[in-house]
Design a protein around this motif. Structure first.
Motif: not given
Length: 339
Positions: A97-106
């Motif tokens: 399983v390949q996973v991408i993590v994105m962080a968003e400044n709301i």
């Protein structure tokens, strides 16, 4: 990262959660262990869902390995973390399983790539945890992509066997160790595995174990630097044996190598049952974590040199230096390919 055509009826998994104060250190940096735990949860869900599309026993996917993981951008309290998990290779009894993590400044809408990881799972029957189920195959966009996946499968299988063969005991530090020695910062955490830590099999979640490992590594790094520290990367995490509910786990971290700006910390997880007296202590998980030291503006600080004592520490330092130089060369090569 490439995108194969998955088994009919399945699609990549999407999860998101806002980061709270209890997810972070006192400087507002989200702990690497929190991110690792979220990554593993997403991987477990997408793997278990895929493996239960076939007839036969119902099963649950268990984590056996996490490939080297880079923490590309820091994540802070108040940001929303978006996790995307996708199955990218299947063998007869395991899946990647390949996973991408994105962080968003709301507040601004800005997004950044925080992490990407590759994890390996095996599906185990709910009726018999020792029975490994067959994995439904996925459809690939091309034969080349399938072959690349097969190469990754063979490589991780070999490395897992090699790591298992290198198991060694962790000795307690000498009394009153000097600052900046291995013994001065070496730390251990003891945890009783309870129901909330476990899967439907009553074995501990891989994400729970990784979170404990990151916590111990963070304590080691902070003791060495006496500054704000964050996880920079994690070398391959190998899960050698399962940990059952009721076991006491001892998570130990020790410095192996220090460069000018980073610290490599070996983290070892040993387990022993409280109730099954015949079950002796065993090595369950092992990995190397890399931490960096930061100032109040989150800028990297120099790391105090590590004082080496004895032949074993010298050997581990040389091996750590080799891993450091290899990772540095890979980063340079990747950067050149992108230009």
């Amino acid at each position: 990262m490439w995108a194969p055509q998955l088994h009919e009826g399945l699609s990549p998994l999407q999860l998101c959660r806002i980061m709270r104060p209890d997810d972070a250190n006192i400087m507002g940096n989200v702990h690497g262990g929190i991110i690792l735990k979220m990554i593993e949860e997403a991987g477990c869900i997408v793997s278990t869902r895929h493996c239960n599309t076939q007839d036969g026993d119902r099963c649950l996917a268990l984590l056996v390995r996490v490939e080297k993981t880079e923490f590309l951008s820091p994540v802070f309290i108040g940001e929303v973390v978006h996790i995307s998990a996708e199955i990218t290779y299947t063998s007869k009894h395991s899946l990647e399983v390949q996973v991408i993590v994105m962080a968003e400044n709301i507040l601004t809408g800005g997004k950044k790539l925080a992490n990407k990881a590759a994890l390996w799972y095996v599906p185990c029957s709910l009726q018999n945890v020792n029975k490994i189920m067959e994995v439904p195959s996925i459809q690939y966009v091309s034969a080349e992509q399938k072959e690349e996946g097969r190469k990754r499968y063979e490589a991780q299988k070999t490395e897992r066997m090699e790591t298992k063969a290198r198991i060694e005991e962790v000795l307690p530090p000498l009394p009153n160790p000097e600052p900046h020695t291995v013994g001065f910062s070496q730390s251990s955490l003891i945890h009783l595995v309870g129901p909330l830590d476990c899967t439907l099999h009553d074995y501990v979640h891989g994400g729970v174990t990784m979170k404990l490992m990151d916590e111990v590594a963070g304590i080691v790094a902070a003791r060495h630097c006496n500054t704000n520290i964050v996880t920079a990367s994690v070398d391959a995490i190998n899960f050698h044996r399962k940990i059952k509910k009721g076991c006491v786990v001892t998570v130990t971290g020790r410095l192996t190598f220090v460069s000018n700006r980073s610290m490599e910390i070996e983290v070892l997880v040993d387990a022993a049952s409280l109730v099954e007296k015949e079950m002796k202590k065993y090595r369950a998980v092992s990995a190397f974590f890399t931490f960096i030291s930061l100032d109040k503006d989150n800028k990297p600080l120099p790391v105090p040199p590590l004082k080496i004592e004895g032949e074993e520490e010298q050997r581990r330092s040389e091996e750590g230096n080799a891993r450091y130089l290899q990772a540095k060369a890979k980063r340079v090569a990747d950067k050149d390919r992108q230009q």
